[in-house]
Enzyme design. Structure first.
Site, mmCIF file in Angstrom:
data_model
loop_
_atom_site.group_PDB
_atom_site.id
_atom_site.type_symbol
_atom_site.label_atom_id
_atom_site.label_comp_id
_atom_site.label_asym_id
_atom_site.label_seq_id
_atom_site.Cartn_x
_atom_site.Cartn_y
_atom_site.Cartn_z
ATOM 1 N N MET B 41 0.849 -1.209 0.000
ATOM 2 C CA MET B 41 0.000 0.000 0.000
ATOM 3 C C MET B 41 0.877 1.250 0.000
ATOM 4 O O MET B 41 0.976 1.944 1.003
ATOM 5 C CB MET B 41 -0.914 -0.028 1.227
ATOM 6 C CG MET B 41 -1.798 -1.286 1.281
ATOM 7 S SD MET B 41 -2.899 -1.313 2.694
ATOM 8 C CE MET B 41 -1.739 -1.514 4.047
ATOM 9 N N ASP B 42 1.459 1.538 -1.149
ATOM 10 C CA ASP B 42 2.440 2.611 -1.244
ATOM 11 C C ASP B 42 1.773 3.900 -1.726
ATOM 12 O O ASP B 42 0.969 3.883 -2.658
ATOM 13 C CB ASP B 42 3.533 2.182 -2.251
ATOM 14 C CG ASP B 42 4.745 3.083 -2.187
ATOM 15 O OD1 ASP B 42 5.644 2.922 -3.041
ATOM 16 O OD2 ASP B 42 4.820 3.931 -1.282
#
Lengths: 248, 274
Positions: B41-42
């Site tokens: 989840m960047d």
């Protein structure tokens, strides 16, 4: 209800096919754009691609689908390109070890065979030789998880030998540097590549040694049969502009 | 009266969206649907910066709060689609190097959101999902560690899909831990095999990921599921994590369906040779 599902199923099927047609169209468009970019790069019009700073690229890995890897001339061509660009260390990987069995072909076809030094082929060990002043390491699936198991056995035998140590009475306790040292002791201590190029139908590393992939940038290049020098140049240029936080 | 009207309209829109999603997922399921999707989840901090969210010394986690909302909706879509396992990279061991205030804010947010996930109207409850926390949990502060353990204990018997949260996690740490465990249990004269290491991974008992999605266009795995990703389709869509939506998920599944045959063939060949 049965009539509704009889009507609905082909409609759903048509919509499903339509969705995949849209995916194909988008891929075709991306491919076209990429081809134009490669054309511009190979024309030499953009000076930024002429002298790429490779200081950050100490080790480059190339994963090749084993079917593609049987095309020895293509693999050799790729190695020549990488050497001309100035890459110093290349790790070639294919899952079945096709390239390990072909290493003599790369040795024979290099400009000066005496410049290459080859080890004998051993299916469960990496193969390392020099080619055009570039170090080439060839590995396969057996150099991944099986190598870690070998390292674990090495650590285990040391641990059991030193069972009388006070520290060992608390149970085995290893650090990541211990694992790295163990991998070195069993002959699987290759460097971590900064960049990994995948030649094949899908962006997938196909079992490249996990211990060496921590912060590697992974780029899909498409099939080996349609490889282009300008595509490699573009990837190396983009890599030279990358910035990593390393978790910070 | 107005409030009631608004909530009725919202409910109606919710129902219509649900029916449309059901149709869409029915269409997708004509092809292979991934059993396990993993997400890096960047992009939460970049999203906060881009949208000038209130991000100062008192609230360094604003981007992560928005990111959590995205996680909930993505989970819902995955479970509705029939994805059995979802794994997320919530906090790496490397992330402890960040500003201590940000780390503390993330720990507090984690505890708050784990508690939220255990409430009656949460997505986990709705789907009778089980939650795992994978990582070196001893590195977490005690309140977070205890909350994580409570969540795992409360959901251990749930029969639905699984959410695995990698926290205080890196792959190399996981491999090291698996080697320690394998050495500890080693019997005389029996060498340690790959299957022993597999059994001692945090991920033991879970299918390997079919897709690993890293948002914000970055191309590295950052020490996430390296051992388990041999035949995973690696995808790196450009949107930042809080921008990841249903259409990006649908696109990811369509891309996976394109290469599924090839990956299944390669995986089958290796398993045949074992």
């Amino acid at each position: 209800m049965i009539e509704a599902s009889v009507i609905a199923s082909p409609i759903l099927g048509v919509v499903f096919c339509l969705l995949h047609v849209i995916v194909s169209l988008v891929h075709t468009w991306s491919h076209l754009v990429h081809q134009i970019q490669c054309l511009i790069i190979s024309s030499g019009l953009l000076s930024k691609y002429q002298n790429i700073n490779l200081n950050r690229l100490r080790h480059l890995a190339v994963v090749i689908d084993s079917e593609d890897a049987k095309n020895k001339s293509k693999v050799h061509q790729l190695l020549c390109w990488l050497s001309d660009i100035g890459v110093k260390y290349v790790i070639l990987y294919d899952i079945e070890g096709v390239m390990k069995k072909s290493d003599k072909a790369y040795e024979k076809s290099s400009a000066n065979p005496s410049e290459t030094k080859c080890m004998d082929f051993a299916p469960n060990m990496p193969l390392i030789f020099d080619m055009f002043g570039m170090t080439v390491e060839i590995i396969s699936y057996t150099d991944g998880k099986e190598a870690v198991a070998k390292g674990a056995n090495y650590l285990c035998s040391n641990y059991l030998k030193n069972q009388d140590d006070t520290l060992n009475k608390l149970g085995p306790k290893f650090t990541e540097p211990d694992i790295s040292s163990a991998l070195k002791a069993v002959g699987h201590d290759g460097p971590e590549p900064d960049l990994l190029l995948v030649y094949g139908p899908a962006r997938c590393h196909l079992g490249f040694p996990a211990w060496r992939l921590r912060y590697t940038e992974i780029v899909h290049m498409g099939p080996l049969t349609s490889m282009k020098l300008s595509a490699v140049v573009k990837v190396l240029y983009d890599f030279s502009k990358k910035h990593q936080n390393y978790g910070k | 009266m107005e409030k009631n009207d608004k909530s009725m309209i919202t409910k109606a829109i919710g129902h219509v969206s649900f029916v449309m999603r059901k149709c869409l997922f029915g269409i997708l399921s004509i092809g292979p649907v991934p059993a396990h999707i993993a997400f890096i989840m960047d992009g939460n901090r970049r999203y906060a910066k881009r949208h000038a969210l209130h991000q100062d010394s008192t609230n360094p986690g604003s981007g992560h709060r928005v990111g959590f909302k995205c996680l909930i909706s993505t989970l819902q879509y995955c479970y509705e689609m029939g994805v059995k396992y979802v794994t997320v990279y919530a906090f790496s061991i490397d992330n402890f190097k960040r500003d201590p205030q940000e780390v503390q804010s993330l720990m507090d947010l984690m505890k708050e959101k784990i508690d939220e996930l255990l409430t009656e109207d949460s997505v986990l409850k709705k789907f009778d999902a089980r939650i795992n926390f994978w990582g070196d949990l001893q590195l977490l502060s005690e309140p977070v560690r205890l909350t994580a353990k409570k969540a795992m204990d409360m959901t251990v018997h749930n029969k639905g899909p699984v959410l695995s949260v990698c926290v205080a996690y890196t792959s190399t740490n996981e491999i090291t831990h698996a080697i320690e465990a394998s050495v500890r249990e080693k019997q005389e004269n029996a060498p340690i095999e790959v299957s022993d290491l597999d059994r001692n991974m945090y991920t033991a008992g879970c299918l390997e990921p079919d897709i690993i999605i890293r948002t914000s266009g970055e191309t590295r795995l950052s020490n996430f599921l390296l051992w388990q990703s041999d035949f995973a389709h690696l995808q790196n869509p450009n949107p930042l994590w809080p921008e990841f939506s249903l259409r990006h998920l649908v696109w990811a599944v369509l891309e996976y369906q394109n290469v599924h045959g090839y990956l299944k063939k390669r995986k089958g060949e290796i398993e045949k040779n074992k």
